[in-house]
Design a protein around this motif. Structure first.
Motif, PDB file in Angstrom:
ATOM      1  N   THR A 113       0.821  -1.225   0.000  1.00  0.00           N
ATOM      2  CA  THR A 113       0.000   0.000   0.000  1.00  0.00           C
ATOM      3  C   THR A 113       0.850   1.269   0.000  1.00  0.00           C
ATOM      4  N   GLU A 114       2.175   1.092  -0.164  1.00  0.00           N
ATOM      5  CA  GLU A 114       3.084   2.236  -0.204  1.00  0.00           C
ATOM      6  C   GLU A 114       3.551   2.438  -1.644  1.00  0.00           C
ATOM      7  N   TYR A 128       1.981   0.733  -7.634  1.00  0.00           N
ATOM      8  CA  TYR A 128       1.819  -0.213  -6.537  1.00  0.00           C
ATOM      9  C   TYR A 128       2.316  -1.585  -7.006  1.00  0.00           C
ATOM     10  N   GLN A 159      -6.689  -4.286  -0.637  1.00  0.00           N
ATOM     11  CA  GLN A 159      -5.938  -3.442   0.299  1.00  0.00           C
ATOM     12  C   GLN A 159      -5.338  -2.243  -0.430  1.00  0.00           C
ATOM     13  N   ILE A 160      -4.836  -2.480  -1.641  1.00  0.00           N
ATOM     14  CA  ILE A 160      -4.244  -1.392  -2.428  1.00  0.00           C
ATOM     15  C   ILE A 160      -5.313  -0.400  -2.866  1.00  0.00           C
ATOM     16  N   LYS A 161      -6.439  -0.906  -3.348  1.00  0.00           N
ATOM     17  CA  LYS A 161      -7.509  -0.019  -3.822  1.00  0.00           C
ATOM     18  C   LYS A 161      -8.057   0.851  -2.694  1.00  0.00           C
ATOM     19  N   ALA A 163      -6.345   2.003  -0.248  1.00  0.00           N
ATOM     20  CA  ALA A 163      -5.342   3.019   0.101  1.00  0.00           C
ATOM     21  C   ALA A 163      -5.072   3.997  -1.036  1.00  0.00           C
ATOM     22  N   ALA A 164      -5.424   3.634  -2.270  1.00  0.00           N
ATOM     23  CA  ALA A 164      -5.094   4.463  -3.435  1.00  0.00           C
ATOM     24  C   ALA A 164      -6.012   5.680  -3.532  1.00  0.00           C
ATOM     25  N   ASN A 170      -3.063   5.427 -11.260  1.00  0.00           N
ATOM     26  CA  ASN A 170      -2.578   4.315 -10.439  1.00  0.00           C
ATOM     27  C   ASN A 170      -2.235   3.117 -11.319  1.00  0.00           C
TER      28      ASN A 170
END
Length: 381
Positions: A113-114, A128, A159-161, A163-164, A170
């Motif tokens: 997520t960074e 990502y 989890q990525i979506k 945080a994005a 993206n």
């Protein structure tokens, strides 16, 4: 932003006990020229940089030279993730220090997520990365109940979506096997029985998805969900594939264009079929007689040292088949058997020996054993 998407370099690979390091150096020099000529903003490598987790020193040296040219000489940032062939711990050594020089290695699940944020002409783009993983590692790391590659991968993407930001472009980088995509013989299975497949739907919301693992350039589900393919042909099943890298251009609305940038091999990989005498005569004048070859002899009589004779005109004959010595039906049966996986071959063996099929419990036990063997082989590599 304009960037190049590549994957599956497999530096250090051998094919039929022949090192492909010189061939890899040859095409990676072409990649550097593409980067220079296209004036790209970044290079994305979607896993399987090395061919094994502990690569030979010569492979490490080649990668170091290539990345030094790209990051330092051309000042183009590189974002990479490990694939199933890579040793993630070794690949990410010094990652925090290397990021200051423009080499960004996303090698841990804690980093998903960074984003690596790179500046493009129309604004920042967030990259990502999902390092190669299996359900067990995701289950243990996050404490979630996932049992398949699809469930584990969908969880990570979510989890990525979450945080994005929708205020930036993206890009997702992943090393996985999308269900229904075209596979090749040279790809190490991520699992057995099709359990390694993942669905493309969770990827749809990203502006671009840079995939690795499958060696054929292709997209699946949506045009912006793409495999760049490997940089070289790594099996004779790939001989008709057009190898290269993918040039991507994003604008404020998302994906603007894609283009295939070809990589021409130093030696091609191809199959020649015919009678020995004809092939030998052809080899005398073949301008590409240095190619890596699979020879299928159609002669129906025994021949003394055919591969020795062939290598006098084709020095890189790597494999010899003699289908002419078999009846048509027997030849097809043998070819079909060679295409079977370990599980299917054991099922056939069991049925021939015991005259009955495996019970569901026995089948699951053998499936589990084969998975453990694959995992142990990967750890030893």
């Amino acid at each position: 932003m304009k960037f190049i998407h590549t994957s599956d370099w497999h530096i250090g690979r051998q094919f039929h006990n022949v090192s492909l390091l010189d061939d890899q150096h040859y095409v990676l020099e072409q990649l550097i020229e593409h980067i220079r000529r296209e004036s790209v903003d970044a290079l994305i490598i979607a896993g399987d940089i090395y061919d094994r987790s502990v690569p030979p020193a010569s492979a490490v040296q080649l990668l170091d030279d290539v990345l030094n040219t790209i990051c330092n000489d051309l000042e183009v940032p590189v974002v990479m993730i490990p694939g199933n062939h890579d040793g993630a711990e070794r690949l990410r050594f010094g990652a925090r220090q290397l990021s200051r020089a423009g080499l960004h290695i996303i090698g841990e699940l804690t980093q998903i997520t960074e984003p690596v944020i790179l500046q493009g002409k129309a604004g920042p783009v967030c990259f990502y990365g999902i390092p190669y993983n299996d359900p067990e590692s995701v289950r243990n790391h996050f404490g979630v109940d996932v049992s398949t590659h699809d469930q584990a991968h969908a969880f990570l993407v979510e989890q990525i979506k979450a945080a994005a930001s929708d205020q930036t472009s993206n890009v997702l980088i992943s090393h996985c096997f999308i269900d229904g995509a075209e596979a090749s013989e040279s790809e190490r299975p991520l699992s057995i029985g099709g359990a390694d497949r993942v669905n493309y739907e969770p990827f749809a919301d990203f502006d671009y998805v840079a995939l690795g693992h499958l060696h054929s350039p292709q997209y699946k589900g949506k045009e912006h969900i793409r495999y760049s393919g490997s940089i070289l042909k790594y099996s004779f099943s790939e001989q008709r594939q057009q190898k290269g890298v993918t040039l991507i251009e994003l604008d404020v609305d998302g994906l603007k264009s894609t283009a295939h940038l070809s990589l021409q091999p130093q030696r091609d990989m191809r199959t020649i079929e015919g009678e020995l005498k004809t092939i030998l005569e052809q080899g005398e004048t073949d301008p590409n007689n240095d190619d890596y070859l699979l020879i299928r002899l159609t002669d129906r009589h025994a021949i003394l040292d055919p591969i020795g004779k062939l290598r006098e005109v084709y020095p890189n004959v790597l494999h010899l088949e003699k289908p002419g010595m078999l009846e048509t039906g027997e030849r097809q049966v043998n070819r079909d058997k060679l295409k079977q996986g370990e599980l299917e071959m054991f099922r056939d063996f069991f049925e021939q020996v015991f005259g009955s099929t495996l019970t569901p419990e026995q089948d699951e036990a053998i499936r589990h054993t084969i998975s453990l063997i694959h995992k142990q082989d990967g750890d030893r590599a």
